[in-house]
Scaffold this motif. Structure first.
Motif, PDB file in Angstrom:
ATOM      1  N   LYS A   1      34.647 -17.635   4.305  1.00 39.12           N
ATOM      2  CA  LYS A   1      35.924 -17.256   3.685  1.00 39.12           C
ATOM      3  C   LYS A   1      35.746 -16.906   2.209  1.00 39.12           C
ATOM      4  CE  LYS A   1      38.949 -19.924   6.774  1.00 39.12           C
ATOM      5  NZ  LYS A   1      39.918 -21.038   6.872  1.00 39.12           N
ATOM      6  N   GLU A   2      34.892 -17.683   1.525  1.00 38.53           N
ATOM      7  CA  GLU A   2      34.634 -17.397   0.113  1.00 38.53           C
ATOM      8  C   GLU A   2      33.971 -16.031  -0.049  1.00 38.53           C
ATOM      9  OE1 GLU A   2      32.267 -20.530  -1.423  1.00 38.53           O
ATOM     10  OE2 GLU A   2      33.851 -22.052  -1.317  1.00 38.53           O
ATOM     11  N   THR A   3      33.012 -15.717   0.829  1.00 42.18           N
ATOM     12  CA  THR A   3      32.311 -14.431   0.738  1.00 42.18           C
ATOM     13  C   THR A   3      33.265 -13.275   1.011  1.00 42.18           C
ATOM     14  OG1 THR A   3      30.294 -15.523   1.505  1.00 42.18           O
ATOM     15  CG2 THR A   3      30.325 -13.125   1.555  1.00 42.18           C
ATOM     16  N   ILE A   4      34.127 -13.431   2.009  1.00 44.34           N
ATOM     17  CA  ILE A   4      35.119 -12.386   2.302  1.00 44.34           C
ATOM     18  C   ILE A   4      36.023 -12.161   1.090  1.00 44.34           C
ATOM     19  CG2 ILE A   4      37.177 -11.864   3.681  1.00 44.34           C
ATOM     20  CD1 ILE A   4      35.757 -13.190   6.064  1.00 44.34           C
ATOM     21  N   SER A   5      36.395 -13.258   0.436  1.00 43.15           N
ATOM     22  CA  SER A   5      37.300 -13.143  -0.714  1.00 43.15           C
ATOM     23  C   SER A   5      36.667 -12.414  -1.890  1.00 43.15           C
ATOM     24  CB  SER A   5      37.751 -14.542  -1.171  1.00 43.15           C
ATOM     25  OG  SER A   5      36.679 -15.267  -1.739  1.00 43.15           O
ATOM     26  N   GLN A   6      35.331 -12.314  -1.889  1.00 47.39           N
ATOM     27  CA  GLN A   6      34.641 -11.596  -2.956  1.00 47.39           C
ATOM     28  C   GLN A   6      34.671 -10.084  -2.750  1.00 47.39           C
ATOM     29  OE1 GLN A   6      30.691 -13.273  -3.086  1.00 47.39           O
ATOM     30  NE2 GLN A   6      31.446 -15.360  -3.423  1.00 47.39           N
TER      31      GLN A   6
ATOM     32  N   VAL B   1      38.678  -5.464  -1.667  1.00 52.57           N
ATOM     33  CA  VAL B   1      38.943  -4.040  -1.466  1.00 52.57           C
ATOM     34  C   VAL B   1      38.322  -3.579  -0.151  1.00 52.57           C
ATOM     35  CG1 VAL B   1      38.626  -1.721  -2.394  1.00 52.57           C
ATOM     36  CG2 VAL B   1      39.051  -3.641  -3.943  1.00 52.57           C
ATOM     37  N   ALA B   2      37.075  -3.974   0.100  1.00 53.61           N
ATOM     38  CA  ALA B   2      36.403  -3.569   1.329  1.00 53.61           C
ATOM     39  C   ALA B   2      37.099  -4.128   2.561  1.00 53.61           C
ATOM     40  CB  ALA B   2      34.944  -4.031   1.307  1.00 53.61           C
ATOM     41  N   MET B   3      37.532  -5.374   2.504  1.00 52.56           N
ATOM     42  CA  MET B   3      38.089  -6.027   3.677  1.00 52.56           C
ATOM     43  C   MET B   3      39.560  -5.675   3.895  1.00 52.56           C
ATOM     44  SD  MET B   3      35.365  -7.523   4.707  1.00 52.56           S
ATOM     45  CE  MET B   3      35.802  -8.715   5.956  1.00 52.56           C
ATOM     46  N   TYR B   4      40.335  -5.606   2.799  1.00 54.27           N
ATOM     47  CA  TYR B   4      41.787  -5.446   2.954  1.00 54.27           C
ATOM     48  C   TYR B   4      42.342  -4.170   2.319  1.00 54.27           C
ATOM     49  CZ  TYR B   4      40.996 -10.532   3.241  1.00 54.27           C
ATOM     50  OH  TYR B   4      40.508 -11.777   3.539  1.00 54.27           O
ATOM     51  N   GLY B   5      41.635  -3.598   1.388  1.00 54.66           N
ATOM     52  CA  GLY B   5      42.194  -2.486   0.614  1.00 54.66           C
ATOM     53  C   GLY B   5      42.944  -3.021  -0.581  1.00 54.66           C
ATOM     54  N   SER B   6      43.879  -3.906  -0.308  1.00 58.58           N
ATOM     55  CA  SER B   6      44.621  -4.607  -1.365  1.00 58.58           C
ATOM     56  C   SER B   6      45.048  -5.960  -0.817  1.00 58.58           C
ATOM     57  CB  SER B   6      45.851  -3.803  -1.814  1.00 58.58           C
ATOM     58  OG  SER B   6      46.805  -3.733  -0.763  1.00 58.58           O
ATOM     59  N   LEU B   7      45.311  -6.897  -1.697  1.00 56.81           N
ATOM     60  CA  LEU B   7      45.683  -8.249  -1.255  1.00 56.81           C
ATOM     61  C   LEU B   7      47.006  -8.242  -0.496  1.00 56.81           C
ATOM     62  CD1 LEU B   7      44.602 -10.412  -4.339  1.00 56.81           C
ATOM     63  CD2 LEU B   7      43.463 -10.196  -2.104  1.00 56.81           C
ATOM     64  N   GLN B   8      47.839  -7.209  -0.759  1.00 53.70           N
ATOM     65  CA  GLN B   8      49.117  -7.122  -0.042  1.00 53.70           C
ATOM     66  C   GLN B   8      48.888  -6.881   1.464  1.00 53.70           C
ATOM     67  OE1 GLN B   8      48.466  -5.620  -2.878  1.00 53.70           O
ATOM     68  NE2 GLN B   8      49.955  -6.462  -4.325  1.00 53.70           N
ATOM     69  N   GLU B   9      47.727  -6.301   1.809  1.00 47.38           N
ATOM     70  CA  GLU B   9      47.422  -6.005   3.208  1.00 47.38           C
ATOM     71  C   GLU B   9      46.589  -7.102   3.874  1.00 47.38           C
ATOM     72  OE1 GLU B   9      48.610  -3.347   4.822  1.00 47.38           O
ATOM     73  OE2 GLU B   9      49.691  -2.833   2.979  1.00 47.38           O
ATOM     74  N   LYS B  10      46.297  -8.149   3.147  1.00 54.12           N
ATOM     75  CA  LYS B  10      45.412  -9.213   3.649  1.00 54.12           C
ATOM     76  C   LYS B  10      45.926  -9.788   4.968  1.00 54.12           C
ATOM     77  CE  LYS B  10      43.521 -13.723   2.252  1.00 54.12           C
ATOM     78  NZ  LYS B  10      43.418 -14.708   1.131  1.00 54.12           N
ATOM     79  N   GLU B  11      47.205 -10.058   5.044  1.00 55.35           N
ATOM     80  CA  GLU B  11      47.759 -10.681   6.250  1.00 55.35           C
ATOM     81  C   GLU B  11      47.626  -9.752   7.456  1.00 55.35           C
ATOM     82  OE1 GLU B  11      51.975 -12.642   7.848  1.00 55.35           O
ATOM     83  OE2 GLU B  11      51.751 -12.027   5.746  1.00 55.35           O
ATOM     84  N   PHE B  12      47.833  -8.431   7.251  1.00 51.84           N
ATOM     85  CA  PHE B  12      47.701  -7.465   8.347  1.00 51.84           C
ATOM     86  C   PHE B  12      46.309  -7.542   8.973  1.00 51.84           C
ATOM     87  CE2 PHE B  12      45.943  -3.333   9.575  1.00 51.84           C
ATOM     88  CZ  PHE B  12      46.817  -2.945  10.583  1.00 51.84           C
TER      89      PHE B  12
END
Length: 920
Positions: free
Chosen positions: A160-165, A168-179
């Motif tokens: 989880k820590e690595t993903i959080s680093q 942009v790559a994983m979510y694009g923006s934090l607003q899209e994190k839940e999607f």
């Protein structure tokens, strides 16, 4: 597989895509590629994974049904990391008119290096963050041929820590994190339902099991990504789950791999052996049959017997038994050189065809010039459906189209080729797991195991450790194996099988056994051996030592021996230690002995040129027919290098050889009076070998570059005036290779011995740099294959082959002769005229590839490569447009066969090969 649930997977993927082709504007939805790969994993499990491999997994507590579901789970989840913003942004920019994706993406140029995360690593991190074991996730993270960084500390939190680093790559923006996170969770839960296995049911497997599983996954992904079998679809189409499993069935049927080989036929016996090979087994072969058939838990078998005793047939008979007991899905037969591989191939093919009756199996000749082996080219190429409608088709062997790629060639059922193809299972190289998947289910035979130095032995022992860990049967062959090497090789296998702390059991005398022929084998943890007594008379070879004071003295002595001993005819074999010496000696003898037939035979011919010389040598000095062996041959002299000791079934009436280490010297002597029923000149009826011994080190400095001074010194010291073959072989070999008692040594001897030990240690240390970790290495089991730290370097096949052999880099190029402006001829084909301003036909390309030669390593590598790259680019731009010729280098000779390159004068002739001299 619950295929009807694929509609739920399609919904969970939110319209994400796995592949896109900008030119055709076609794509493949992520859910379809997941289903394709899972389906292929099941097909491989059902049809290609051997019983030997399945039993290996089952012994770890995984029943067959759960194992099949695990295979499917790996296939379906391997590309989960494509369900990320960076990957979807990259692919969606390539498509026009696709509006199916439900999430938000960014312009791909928005992602910098620090924002990028490869989808294979994303797959691993997402799965671990959702509670999957890291060991399982490491298999998916490695599906592009390399391992990922191990997760230190608590794995879920670390993931989880690595993903959080990488927001942009994983979510694009934090607003899209839940999607994205909801999509991951929904996909994983759906996949588990489809495959019928939950994360809690994923078994705890050993490191080697995870590595083997990752290799099978790489193969499945390559198949499911091949658009010939699993095509992309137009952007306008949006298929549903109803196309499955028919899409998988069609793709699998189009691929048409053979089913894994299953040993069939009667249990091995002397009668079966005779039916298999056409002759009754000799005492060595008969004893071997008795041993292997009574073995309940086969492991490694070492066959030590003299040249010509039938070790090849013995090994194939043993492999037949071991494969039946273990459930092997194929055979790999590794040999030292391309020449030995080619020499064995006809016998191996005949045996494999007999073993394949009633079905179809795939066959592979595995070395760089296999395409030019005429017998191999005549085997039907295609798929398992080849000629299936022809009622009279009796061909049981095929060369499968899918297995033609170098990295997948070892996946063929029957493989014969150079040993480095097997040694690369011990090389820390990208896609090493694919090589493990190709060999773990086979019975493995390695010939001439005495022929490898300390560097290659490191790879051989590591390969044996991994094969032992897979419980794969291994058979090693040698005529001149030092006792210490036999012990190390067997213990390497047992360490892999039973762990680093393995304690040997069984016959305690196996480490000191000095009989000959000798069979040593394992049955589970027990090691046993048996010395044999051969019927009939051995052969006493007279050894005449010739002190050599200079090159001129050596030439004169050889001339005198030949003139005297071959006065009434006969064939002499002369083996020297370097190509340059062989060429110079052949020139000298041609002038000194007019009317005699002098044939140079060494490695510095083009591929086609060497094949022609080899054919000529075999026709003149080979076994021939029973009738031809009753005629005395007329003053023929073969002047060669080590290629003679390793490759050819030739028979010399007289031998002259430069000094070499005892085991190799005995191999050379094995070509003397090899065929017992041959009529010989009266003065040559008894075998005599003249050994040329340098008077001092300065006599021929090139020898020290080839062989250790200590081994040469020991060989000269222990070389007797006569040798009884085979009785004396183990005594002489062990006398040279045993640990020295330094208390009895003079200072000069101690210096030679210490230099030898340092050289051996240096080779071992060098090998460690690129070698794969052993299967028993103390790694956290929950890291899976990540603990192996598999390299991501994209090294070529040639570089890998050179690495496991410790070969100094040399430039390979095509040789052409210049005829007139813009016109050229291949050096071995006087009838083909090529023009640089015309494209090459298929036949012309095939001819050019036979004209490949390796330049001497004395020529500076970088200077030669740079010069040839420039001249090739300038002279042959149209030829280089051909994909087969793209990276080839061409050396152009003048009409006389001369050229200058990197400070050297070069000359090529079909008689002497490539000769070089440094420009002063």
């Amino acid at each position: 597989m619950e295929w009807e649930l694929l509609n739920q997977l399609k919904a969970a993927c939110k319209g994400a895509i796995a592949k896109a082709d900008q030119e055709s504007n076609k794509y493949l939805p992520l859910w379809m590629h997941m289903a394709d790969t899972a389906g292929i994993m099941i097909k491989l499990y059902e049809h290609r994974v051997s019983d030997q491999e399945k039993e290996f997994f089952i012994q770890q507590g995984v029943d067959g049904d759960r194992l099949c579901r695990l295979f499917a789970l790996c296939g379906m989840l391997h590309d989960l990391g494509k369900e990320t913003c960076v990957f979807q942004s990259m692919l969606l920019e390539k498509l026009k008119g696709y509006a199916g994706f439900q999430g938000h993406t960014l312009p791909y140029k928005r992602f910098g290096v620090s924002d990028y995360l490869h989808h294979s690593r994303s797959s691993q991190l997402i799965l671990v963050s959702l509670g999957f074991p890291e060991a399982f996730a490491s298999v998916l993270g490695g599906h592009h041929g390399r391992s990922q960084d191990a997760l230190t500390g608590e794995p879920i939190q670390k993931a989880k820590e690595t993903i959080s680093q990488y927001p942009v790559a994983m979510y694009g923006s934090l607003q899209e994190k839940e999607f994205w996170q909801d999509a991951w969770k929904e996909i994983v839960e759906t996949v588990c339902r489809i495959c019928g296995i939950s994360r809690s049911e994923i078994p705890d497997l050993s490191l080697n099991a995870w590595l083997l599983l990752s290799g099978i996954l790489v193969e499945a992904d390559w198949i499911s990504s091949n658009t010939d079998y699993f095509p992309l679809i137009p952007v306008s189409e949006n298929p549903g789950e109803d196309i499955y499993p028919d899409r998988i069935e069609k793709g699998w049927n189009d691929l048409a791999l053979t089913n894994a080989w299953h040993k069939h036929g009667a249990e091995m016996s002397c009668e079966v052996f005779k039916g298999m090979f056409g002759f009754s087994p000799n005492p060595v072969q008969a004893e071997l049959i008795q041993i292997v058939t009574s073995c309940s838990d086969p492991g490694i078998l070492v066959i030590e017997a003299q040249m010509g005793v039938g070790k090849t047939e013995a090994s194939l008979a043993a492999a037949d038994v071991y494969a039946d007991k273990r459930g092997s899905g194929g055979i790999y037969f590794g040999l030292p050189t391309q020449a030995t591989s080619n020499g064995l191939f006809p016998r191996f093919e005949e045996w494999a065809a007999e073993e394949s009756k009633g079905g179809k199996q795939s066959l592979k000749l595995a070395h760089g010039m296999a395409a030019f082996n005429e017998k191999y080219r005549k085997i039907p190429h295609g798929t398992a459906r080849l000629n299936e409608d022809e009622k009279n088709d009796e061909s049981s062997l095929i060369v499968h189209d899918w297995m033609q790629g170098r990295k997948v060639g070892m996946m063929s059922d029957f493989v014969v080729g150079t040993v480095d193809q097997g040694l690369m299972t011990a090389l820390n190289q990208r896609h090493v797991m694919l090589r493990h998947a190709g060999i773990a289910g086979k019975t493995v035979i390695i010939d001439e195991v005495h022929a490898y130095d300390a560097y290659m032995n490191m790879y051989l022992e590591r390969m044996l450790e991994w094969l032992g860990s897979y419980h794969a049967p291994v058979i090693l062959l040698s005529a001149t194996l030092p006792q210490s090497r036999r012990i190390n090789l067997i213990l390497a296998y047992q360490r892999g099988r039973f762990g680093k702390k393995y304690q040997e059991e069984g016959n305690p005398g196996w480490t000191t056994a000095a009989g000959y022929p000798l069979l040593t084998w394992t049955d589970g943890k027990e090691i046993d051996c048996r010395s044999l007594i051969l019927e009939g008379k051995g052969q006493k070879v007279t050894i005449i030592k010739e002190k050599i004071l200079s090159t001129e003295d050596e030439e004169q002595k050889i001339y005198s021996i030949l003139e005297e001993q071959l006065a009434d005819g006969g064939v002499a074999g002369i083996i020297v230690n370097t190509v340059k010496k062989a060429q110079e000696l052949a020139h000298y003898l041609q002038k000194a002995l007019p009317g005699w037939q002098i044939i140079p035979f060494h490695s510095r011919f083009t591929s086609l040129g060497r094949a022609k010389v080899e054919k000529e040598v075999l026709s003149l000095a080979g076994k021939g027919t029973a009738e031809s062996r009753q005629k005395i041959r007329d003053r023929l002299v073969i002047v060669g290098t080590q290629v003679i000791e390793q490759s050819l079934d030739v028979d010399f009436d007289l031998m002259i050889t430069e000094l070499s280490p005892m085991d190799l010297l005995l191999q050379r002597i094995g070509r003397l009076h090899r065929h017992k029923d041959r009529v010989r000149p009266k003065d040559l009826e008894e075998p005599v070998c003249h050994v040329l011994i340098p008077g001092d080190k300065k006599t021929d400095r090139s020898v020290s570059a080839v062989y250790s001074d200590w081994l040469q010194y020991q060989t000269e010291k222990h070389l007797p005036q006569s040798i009884d073959i085979p009785e004396d072989i183990p005594r002489l070999v062990n006398a040279v290779y045993k640990d020295a008692d330094e208390s009895d040594q003079l200072q000069e001897e101690q210096d030679k011995y210490h230099n030898y030990l340092n050289e051996e240690k240096g080779k071992e240390d060098k090998a460690e740099i690129a070698i794969l970790a052993p299967p028993y290495k103390k790694l956290r089991v929950d890291h899976g294959i990540n603990g192996l730290k598999i390299s991501n370097a994209k090294t070529s096949e040639e570089r890998g082959l050179a690495t496991v052999r410790d070969i100094k880099p040399s430039v390979s190029c095509i040789l052409l002769k210049r005829e007139k402006a813009g016109a050229f001829r291949p050096v071995d084909d006087e009838h083909m005229l090529l023009k640089s301003d015309q494209k090459l036909s298929f036949r012309e390309v095939q001819t050019l590839l036979k004209e490949v030669i390796s330049l001497p390593i004395s020529i500076p590598y970088e200077a030669a490569e740079t010069e040839l790259e420039q001249t090739t680019k300038n002279r042959f731009p149209l030829w280089m447009d051909n994909p087969v010729m793209k990276d080839r280098l061409i050396l152009v000779l003048n009409e006389k066969g001369d050229a200058e390159l990197a400070g050297f004068n070069l000359h090529y002739s079909t008689e002497f090969g490539l000769e070089s001299r440094k420009i002063r």
